[in-house]
Design an enzyme around this catalytic site. Structure first.
Site, PDB file in Angstrom:
ATOM      1  N   CYS A  77      75.004  61.685  26.627  1.00  0.00           N
ATOM      2  CA  CYS A  77      74.765  62.531  27.040  1.00  0.00           C
ATOM      3  C   CYS A  77      73.331  62.423  27.122  1.00  0.00           C
ATOM      4  O   CYS A  77      72.948  62.909  26.443  1.00  0.00           O
ATOM      5  CB  CYS A  77      75.650  63.819  27.287  1.00  0.00           C
ATOM      6  SG  CYS A  77      75.434  66.128  27.972  1.00  0.00           S
TER       7      CYS A  77
ATOM      8  N   CYS B  68      73.125  66.922  34.703  1.00  0.00           N
ATOM      9  CA  CYS B  68      73.531  65.706  34.143  1.00  0.00           C
ATOM     10  C   CYS B  68      72.831  64.701  33.507  1.00  0.00           C
ATOM     11  O   CYS B  68      72.043  63.913  35.029  1.00  0.00           O
ATOM     12  CB  CYS B  68      75.154  65.046  35.170  1.00  0.00           C
ATOM     13  SG  CYS B  68      75.973  64.117  33.672  1.00  0.00           S
TER      14      CYS B  68
END
Length: 277
Positions: free
Chosen positions: A82, A215
């Site tokens: 991530c 993101c």
């Protein structure tokens, strides 16, 4: 859910990277594995009965690098990487004295990432992107002009649209996330240009199964595709749904694209777990 004695009194940190938020657990304290089950991850991430987050990160020392992280999606599944969690972990590691602000390396499930603090913000160099396809080979809907694919540690579709804010993200993102051509599924990023030269991006994220406010790996994927399409030159500034910006750099060597990310990694609060139910 049965209560585990190791849960009570365990410290945690709540962090956000441009609105993409995480619960961080201290792996230096023994017994952290009790919180790494899908049930406990989901309980921690619950917005109503837990701390509330898009994911959970365990940060701990590493044998050869300054530190390592393990990332879990909100649904309890293990995430390969991530980007925003990596930015947050960089900030936290510096705060904890686990890393120097002038430069560090840390281990992830997809390999070693290097980073540094630049202008008060964490900046990280991701592994080389893989599987770049300027045309993903998926049919376009009205309002969509291009769709590409690239893996920036996580598989991503990037869809160029006229207005990212006008996309029916839950419907279209959900469809594309499970497209039959994608063996492992993908995050889906809808991007459109802005009059000020920035790029607007919205993401439907695997494991969250809905929109996240930002993101990091999606920003990297978007930057790579925008450059490949000849629409922008790095550094590329991505405006996230939270209103915060992520800066994407792209270096080219050995025939591959190597993205970098710079953006928010903010410590919101520290706490102590009492009862996850």
């Amino acid at each position: 859910m049965a209560k585990e004695p190791e849960v009570r009194g365990r410290p945690f940190w709540k962090m956000t990277g441009s609105g993409n938020d995480f619960v961080f657990l201290d792996g230096r304290i023994s017994g952290v594995s009790v919180l790494e089950t899908p049930q406990q991850i989901a309980a921690l991430c619950s917005r109503n009965s837990g701390v509330g987050a898009d994911g959970v990160v365990v940060i701990e020392p590493h044998a050869t690098e300054q530190f390592s992280i393990r990332y879990f999606n909100r649904d309890g599944s293990r995430g390969e990487l991530c980007g925003n969690a990596s930015l947050c972990s960089s900030e936290l590691a510096v705060r904890l004295g686990m890393a120097s602000p002038v430069g560090f390396r840390f281990s992830t499930d997809v390999g070693v990432i290097s980073g540094r603090m630049v202008g008060g913000l964490p900046e990280i160099d991701l592994q080389s992107a893989a599987g770049l396809r300027e045309d993903a080979g998926i049919g376009l809907e009205a309002g969509e002009t291009r769709m590409g694919f690239v893996n920036t540690g996580v598989p991503h579709l990037v869809v160029l649209v006229g207005d990212a804010d006008g996309v029916d993200l839950m419907r279209r993102g959900g469809e594309l996330r499970h497209h039959a051509s994608l063996a492992a599924g993908a995050n889906v990023n809808f991007v459109s240009s802005r009059p000020d030269g920035l790029w607007r991006m919205r993401t439907y994220e695997r494991g969250v199964e809905g929109e996240t406010l930002a993101c990091g790996t999606g920003s990297a994927a978007t930057g790579i595709l925008l450059e490949a399409w000849g629409l922008a030159k790095p550094p590329i500034t991505i405006r996230t749904t939270s209103g915060r910006d992520v800066m994407v750099g792209v270096a080219h060597r050995d025939g591959a694209a190597w993205p970098s990310l710079r953006g928010e990694g903010r410590l919101v609060f520290a706490g102590e777990l009492i009862d996850l139910g």
